[in-house]
Design a protein around this motif. Structure first.
Motif, PDB file in Angstrom:
ATOM      1  N   GLU A 102       0.803  -1.219   0.000  1.00  0.00           N
ATOM      2  CA  GLU A 102       0.000   0.000   0.000  1.00  0.00           C
ATOM      3  C   GLU A 102       0.839   1.273   0.000  1.00  0.00           C
ATOM      4  OE1 GLU A 102      -1.606   0.823   3.991  1.00  0.00           O
ATOM      5  OE2 GLU A 102      -1.144  -1.296   4.291  1.00  0.00           O
ATOM      6  N   SER A 103       2.160   1.143   0.226  1.00  0.00           N
ATOM      7  CA  SER A 103       2.953   2.378   0.198  1.00  0.00           C
ATOM      8  C   SER A 103       3.316   2.746  -1.242  1.00  0.00           C
ATOM      9  CB  SER A 103       4.217   2.208   1.037  1.00  0.00           C
ATOM     10  OG  SER A 103       5.017   1.193   0.471  1.00  0.00           O
ATOM     11  N   GLN A 104       2.980   1.869  -2.186  1.00  0.00           N
ATOM     12  CA  GLN A 104       3.310   2.182  -3.576  1.00  0.00           C
ATOM     13  C   GLN A 104       2.055   2.406  -4.402  1.00  0.00           C
ATOM     14  OE1 GLN A 104       5.801  -0.853  -5.134  1.00  0.00           O
ATOM     15  NE2 GLN A 104       7.656   0.029  -4.264  1.00  0.00           N
ATOM     16  N   GLN A 105       2.228   3.140  -5.472  1.00  0.00           N
ATOM     17  CA  GLN A 105       1.116   3.383  -6.374  1.00  0.00           C
ATOM     18  C   GLN A 105       0.630   2.050  -6.956  1.00  0.00           C
ATOM     19  OE1 GLN A 105       2.149   6.159  -9.434  1.00  0.00           O
ATOM     20  NE2 GLN A 105       0.329   5.704 -10.654  1.00  0.00           N
ATOM     21  N   ALA A 106      -0.714   1.898  -6.985  1.00  0.00           N
ATOM     22  CA  ALA A 106      -1.264   0.674  -7.576  1.00  0.00           C
ATOM     23  C   ALA A 106      -0.920   0.642  -9.058  1.00  0.00           C
ATOM     24  CB  ALA A 106      -2.775   0.655  -7.395  1.00  0.00           C
ATOM     25  N   SER A 149       5.136  14.839  -7.936  1.00  0.00           N
ATOM     26  CA  SER A 149       6.470  14.496  -7.478  1.00  0.00           C
ATOM     27  C   SER A 149       6.715  12.995  -7.507  1.00  0.00           C
ATOM     28  CB  SER A 149       6.693  15.032  -6.077  1.00  0.00           C
ATOM     29  OG  SER A 149       5.660  14.568  -5.229  1.00  0.00           O
ATOM     30  N   ASN A 150       5.726  12.191  -7.134  1.00  0.00           N
ATOM     31  CA  ASN A 150       6.065  10.774  -7.094  1.00  0.00           C
ATOM     32  C   ASN A 150       4.961   9.842  -7.594  1.00  0.00           C
ATOM     33  OD1 ASN A 150       4.387  11.186  -5.059  1.00  0.00           O
ATOM     34  ND2 ASN A 150       5.851  10.796  -3.409  1.00  0.00           N
ATOM     35  N   ALA A 151       4.216  10.302  -8.574  1.00  0.00           N
ATOM     36  CA  ALA A 151       3.257   9.394  -9.191  1.00  0.00           C
ATOM     37  C   ALA A 151       3.533   9.399 -10.688  1.00  0.00           C
ATOM     38  CB  ALA A 151       1.835   9.859  -8.935  1.00  0.00           C
ATOM     39  N   PHE A 152       3.140   8.359 -11.356  1.00  0.00           N
ATOM     40  CA  PHE A 152       3.232   8.443 -12.805  1.00  0.00           C
ATOM     41  C   PHE A 152       1.916   8.032 -13.424  1.00  0.00           C
ATOM     42  CE2 PHE A 152       5.253   4.627 -11.238  1.00  0.00           C
ATOM     43  CZ  PHE A 152       4.533   3.636 -11.871  1.00  0.00           C
ATOM     44  N   LEU A 208      12.416   7.998 -17.562  1.00  0.00           N
ATOM     45  CA  LEU A 208      13.112   7.019 -16.727  1.00  0.00           C
ATOM     46  C   LEU A 208      12.191   6.504 -15.638  1.00  0.00           C
ATOM     47  CD1 LEU A 208      16.656   8.470 -16.056  1.00  0.00           C
ATOM     48  CD2 LEU A 208      15.997   6.593 -17.538  1.00  0.00           C
ATOM     49  N   ALA A 209      11.500   7.436 -14.996  1.00  0.00           N
ATOM     50  CA  ALA A 209      10.607   7.056 -13.897  1.00  0.00           C
ATOM     51  C   ALA A 209       9.584   6.051 -14.395  1.00  0.00           C
ATOM     52  CB  ALA A 209       9.919   8.292 -13.339  1.00  0.00           C
ATOM     53  N   ILE A 263      10.240   4.006 -10.986  1.00  0.00           N
ATOM     54  CA  ILE A 263      10.745   4.620  -9.761  1.00  0.00           C
ATOM     55  C   ILE A 263      10.173   6.039  -9.719  1.00  0.00           C
ATOM     56  CG2 ILE A 263      12.878   4.334  -8.427  1.00  0.00           C
ATOM     57  CD1 ILE A 263      14.388   4.191 -11.035  1.00  0.00           C
ATOM     58  N   PRO A 264       9.876   6.553  -8.548  1.00  0.00           N
ATOM     59  CA  PRO A 264       9.312   7.898  -8.485  1.00  0.00           C
ATOM     60  C   PRO A 264      10.272   8.959  -9.019  1.00  0.00           C
ATOM     61  CG  PRO A 264       9.290   6.842  -6.311  1.00  0.00           C
ATOM     62  CD  PRO A 264       9.950   5.901  -7.246  1.00  0.00           C
TER      63      PRO A 264
END
Lengths: 237, 450
Positions: free
Chosen positions: A71-75, A139-142, B385-386, B391-392
Motif C-alpha cells: 500500500e505504500s506504492q502506487q497501484a 512528485s512521485n506518481a506516474f 526514466l521514472a 521509480i518515483p
C-alpha cells in the motif's frame, strides 16, 4: 483493435447467469476485508468502498490493481487476480454497498475520432503524454501508458479517477469519442517504420547515438583503418 | 579544356598544391567529415521539405487521410506536415531522414569536438578554428531546435513555450528579447515564419559560412597529427588528397548517407500526427526536446525553484539553469584553449597531438565535463526514466542532483588515474598485449620481456 475484438469475444462467452453477491462477499472477506474493512466501511489500510460504484471496482479488479500488494506504492496494472465470474460477483457485492457510477458502455466503432482527439489533447495529454505513452505526474506518481488498456477500463478510469488522476464528467457520447480515440492511438498508423516505444525524443536520441553514431564511428574506423601492407609510401608535406 | 581553364584562371598551381595536400591516416580524423556529410544530407533533404512545408500559422481545417484529425482546426504549418507525411510521395521518408540526420549531425559534432579536445588539437595555432567549431556546435543546436519546432505539434509547442519562459526570465532585457524573437506574447501568430527564416536562411548561411572558414583554416594550417616515426612538428605524414583521400572521403560520404537513409526508412521518428496539433489551452506536461537540448531541459528540472529579487526585479527560477549555466558552459568551452594556455604557460606552436593519457589533467577535466553534461541530459528525460523503471521522479531527481556534484569529480579522478597507469604501461588500452612475452636466453632459459 485486436484487444477490442478479444474483449468483445470474452464478454460474449462469459457465463450468462447473474453474478452472485454472496459469492462476491466470500471473495471480499478473503482478499479485501483486511484493508477495506469487513463491510467495506474502510479501515487503516484502505479507503471506504461504500458508494464507489461498479465502475470503480471493475476498473481496479480488471487492471489487476486490487488486491493491492504494497500500500505504500502506487497501484499498478498487472494480471487480474480473479477470473471474469469472480470479478463480476465481487463487483455485484461491492456495488450493493451503496449507490455509485455503473460500468459505462462503450462502442468504439461509432466513436467520432477527431472529437475524441480534441478531448484527449485538452484533458489527458498533460499527464499521459501527447501520444498516450505515459508520463510523470507531480512528485512521485506516474500516469501509466494507455497503449495496453481495454476500452471499458479507459472509460471507467475517466469516470473514477484512480489514484492521483482527477475524475472527469463527460457526456456519454463524448466519453465514447474519447475512448475511441485512445483505442485508435493504441493502433495508430505507423507509416514511418519501426516505432520505438512512442516515448518520443528520449528513445530517438538513444537510437541516434547508439545505432546511428555507433555505426558511423565503426564506419570511420573501417574507412580510416591503417593498411599494414599498403604499397604506396606515405606522402609528406 | 583544363589548359583552357588554367590559362584563364591561373588556378593550376593552386589546384595541384591542393590535390597534394596530405591527410594523416588515423580514423579519428574522419569524425569531422562525418559531421560534414550529415550536413550535406540535411541540406539535400531539407530542400525537398521546403517545397511542401508551409511556414504559416493561419488556421485551416484538415481533411486529409489521417482519420483522427479530420475536421479539426490546425495551423497551416501542421497541416502541411501531415500532408507531407501521408500524401506527398517520399515525403515521410525525407522528413525522417532529415530528422535522423539532424540528431546525428549534432552527435557527430560532439564526438569530433571530443577528439579535438582530448588530443589537444585546439592548441596554438588552432585556437581560431576551435572557436569556429564551438560556434558551429551552437548554430547546429539552434538549427535543430528551430527545425524541431516548425511542425507546430503539441510536443514541440511545449518546447517553444519553455524556450519562451527561459528567454523571459533574463532580468531587465528578457521582455525585449522575447518580443524581438517571438514578436509578442506566446503563442504568437508570427513565430512559425520567424523560426522558418532562421531555420532555412540565417542559420544555414551561418553554418555554411563557418564550415568554409573551418575548412579553409584547416587547409591553410595543415592537419595536426599523432606522434609517430618520421612525424615532426614541421611535417604531416599521411596520404595525399588525390587520389587516396578523395576515395576515402567519397566512400565515407556514401556510407553516412546510407546509414541515415536506413534509419529514415526503417525507424519512425517524431510521428507528429499522434501528438496532435499545438493547442495553447492544452497544458502539456513534461515533454522532452531532441537530445541535444535535453541538457538544458535537464538543468531546468534539476535546479531547485529558487527566486530572488535583485534591484526590485524578481529573477525567475529558470534564469540560472536556463541562461546562466548554458552561458557558462559555452564560454568555458569556447575559451578553453586560452584557459589551458594560462594554466600550462605553454605558448608554443603544436602540430603534434597528445594522446589523452599524455596530459592526464586535461583528460580528467574533459571527462568531468562530459559526465556533467551527460547527467544533465539524462535529467531531461527523468520522467521517461521514472515511467520505464517504475521509480518515483522525485527519487530520480534527488539522485541526479547528488550525482551531478559527485560523479564528475569522481569520474575525473578515475580518468586521471587511468591516464597515469597507461603512461606507465605504454600500450594502447585496446591493443594491449595479453599475457607476457618470453624471450629465450642464450643459455636456453626463458626471461620475461617487459
Amino acid at each position: 483493435m485486436l484487444s477490442l475484438v478479444l474483449w468483445a469475444a470474452g464478454a460474449s462467452v462469459a457465463p450468462a447467469q447473474e453474478p452472485d453477491p454472496a459469492e462476491g462477499r466470500e471473495l471480499y472477506i478473503d482478499s479485501c476485508a483486511s484493508c477495506h474493512g469487513a463491510e467495506g466501511e474502510g479501515a487503516e489500510h484502505g479507503p471506504s468502498l461504500v458508494g464507489v460504484g461498479a465502475a470503480s471496482v471493475d476498473f481496479y479488479l480488471r487492471t489487476g490493481r486490487m488486491p493491492l500488494a504494497n500500500e505504500s506504492q502506487q497501484a499498478v496494472k498487472k494480471e487480474p487476480a480473479f477470473d471474469d465470474a469472480q470479478i463480476e460477483s465481487l463487483v455485484a457485492y461491492v456495488s450493493s454497498l451503496g449507490e455509485g457510477p455503473p460500468i459505462p458502455e462503450v462502442d468504439t466503432a461509432t466513436a467520432e475520432l477527431s472529437a475524441g482527439q480534441e478531448l484527449f489533447r485538452d484533458n489527458c495529454s498533460a499527464c499521459h503524454g501527447a501520444a498516450g505513452a505515459g508520463g510523470a505526474v507531480g512528485s512521485n506518481a506516474f500516469a501509466p501508458s494507455l497503449l495496453e488498456t481495454d476500452p471499458v477500463q479507459i472509460a471507467e478510469a475517466t469516470i473514477v479517477g484512480p489514484g492521483q488522476m482527477p475524475k472527469f464528467a463527460f457526456e456519454e457520447e463524448a466519453l465514447n469519442d474519447l475512448v475511441g480515440y485512445v483505442t485508435y492511438l493504441q493502433d495508430v498508423p505507423e507509416p514511418g517504420g519501426e516505432d520505438i516505444g512512442r516515448v518520443g525524443p528520449v528513445a530517438e536520441g538513444f537510437v541516434a547515438w547508439v545505432a546511428g553514431m555507433g555505426a558511423l564511428i565503426a564506419i570511420s574506423m573501417f574507412v580510416g583503418r591503417k593498411r599494414e601492407r599498403s604499397p604506396a609510401e606515405p606522402d609528406q608535406a | 579544356m583544363l589548359k583552357w581553364l588554367d590559362e584563364r584562371l591561373g588556378a593550376g598551381h593552386w589546384a595541384r598544391k591542393g590535390l597534394k595536400k596530405v591527410f594523416p591516416d588515423h580514423w579519428a580524423f574522419l569524425l569531422g567529415e562525418v559531421a560534414l556529410f550529415c550536413f550535406v544530407v540535411l541540406v539535400a533533404t531539407g530542400v525537398y521539405l521546403t517545397l511542401f512545408f508551409r511556414p504559416d500559422a493561419t488556421p485551416v481545417i484538415y481533411d486529409g487521410p489521417y482519420r483522427a484529425l479530420r475536421g479539426q482546426e490546425m495551423s497551416a504549418a501542421y497541416e502541411s506536415v501531415l500532408r507531407l507525411s501521408f500524401e506527398v510521395r517520399a515525403g515521410l521518408l525525407m522528413r525522417q531522414i532529415h530528422h535522423w540526420a539532424a540528431l546525428i549531425f549534432v552527435a557527430s559534432i560532439v564526438v569530433h569536438a571530443m577528439r579535438v579536445f582530448f588530443t589537444g588539437a585546439f592548441r596554438k595555432p588552432r585556437e581560431i578554428n576551435w572557436l569556429v567549431g564551438v560556434s558551429l556546435l551552437i548554430f547546429a543546436i539552434g538549427m535543430g531546435f528551430t527545425g524541431y519546432s516548425l511542425p507546430d505539434d503539441l510536443l514541440s509547442g511545449t518546447g517553444l513555450r519553455i524556450a519562451y519562459s527561459v528567454m523571459l526570465s533574463i532580468p531587465f532585457i528578457g521582455p525585449y528579447i522575447t518580443f524581438l524573437v517571438f514578436g509578442g506574447e506566446f503563442p504568437t501568430e508570427g513565430i512559425i515564419s520567424r523560426l522558418f527564416v532562421m531555420h532555412v536562411m540565417l542559420l544555414p548561411a551561418l553554418v555554411i559560412g563557418l564550415i568554409t572558414v573551418h575548412l579553409g583554416i584547416l587547409w591553410r594550417q595543415k592537419h595536426a597529427q599523432f606522434r609517430g616515426p618520421g612525424r615532426t612538428e614541421g611535417n604531416v605524414v599521411g596520404k595525399a588528397f588525390w587520389p587516396s583521400q578523395v576515395f576515402k572521403s567519397t566512400g565515407l560520404m556514401l556510407l553516412v548517407a546510407a546509414v541515415l537513409a536506413a534509419l529514415g526508412g526503417l525507424v519512425q521518428i517524431n510521428g507528429v500526427w499522434a501528438y496532435g496539433p499545438f493547442d495553447p489551452t492544452a497544458v502539456s506536461g513534461p515533454a522532452q526536446p531532441d537530445w541535444y537540448v535535453g541538457w538544458l531541459e535537464g538543468g531546468l528540472r534539476l535546479f531547485p525553484a529558487w527566486e530572488w529579487t535583485l534591484f526590485g526585479v524578481t529573477i525567475p527560477s529558470a534564469f540560472v539553469p536556463g541562461v546562466v549555466i548554458p552561458g557558462l558552459v559555452f564560454t568555458i568551452l569556447a575559451l578553453w584553449p586560452f584557459i589551458e594556455q594560462r594554466i600550462t604557460k605553454d605558448y608554443e606552436v603544436h602540430n603534434l597531438l597528445d594522446r589523452p593519457r599524455d596530459v592526464p589533467w586535461r583528460t580528467a577535466v574533459g571527462t568531468a565535463g562530459f559526465l556533467y553534461m551527460g547527467l544533465l541530459t539524462i535529467a531531461g528525460g527523468n520522467d521517461v526514466l521514472a515511467l520505464t523503471f517504475n521509480i518515483p521522479v522525485e527519487g530520480i531527481t534527488w539522485f541526479l542532483r547528488v550525482a551531478l556534484l559527485v560523479v564528475p569529480v569522481v569520474g575525473g579522478m578515475i580518468a586521471y588515474r587511468v591516464c597515469k597507469e597507461l603512461q606507465v604501461g605504454g600500450d594502447h588500452p585496446l591493443r594491449r598485449r595479453r599475457g607476457t612475452v618470453l624471450r629465450r636466453t642464450t643459455s636456453g632459459g626463458f626471461e620475461e620481456v617487459h
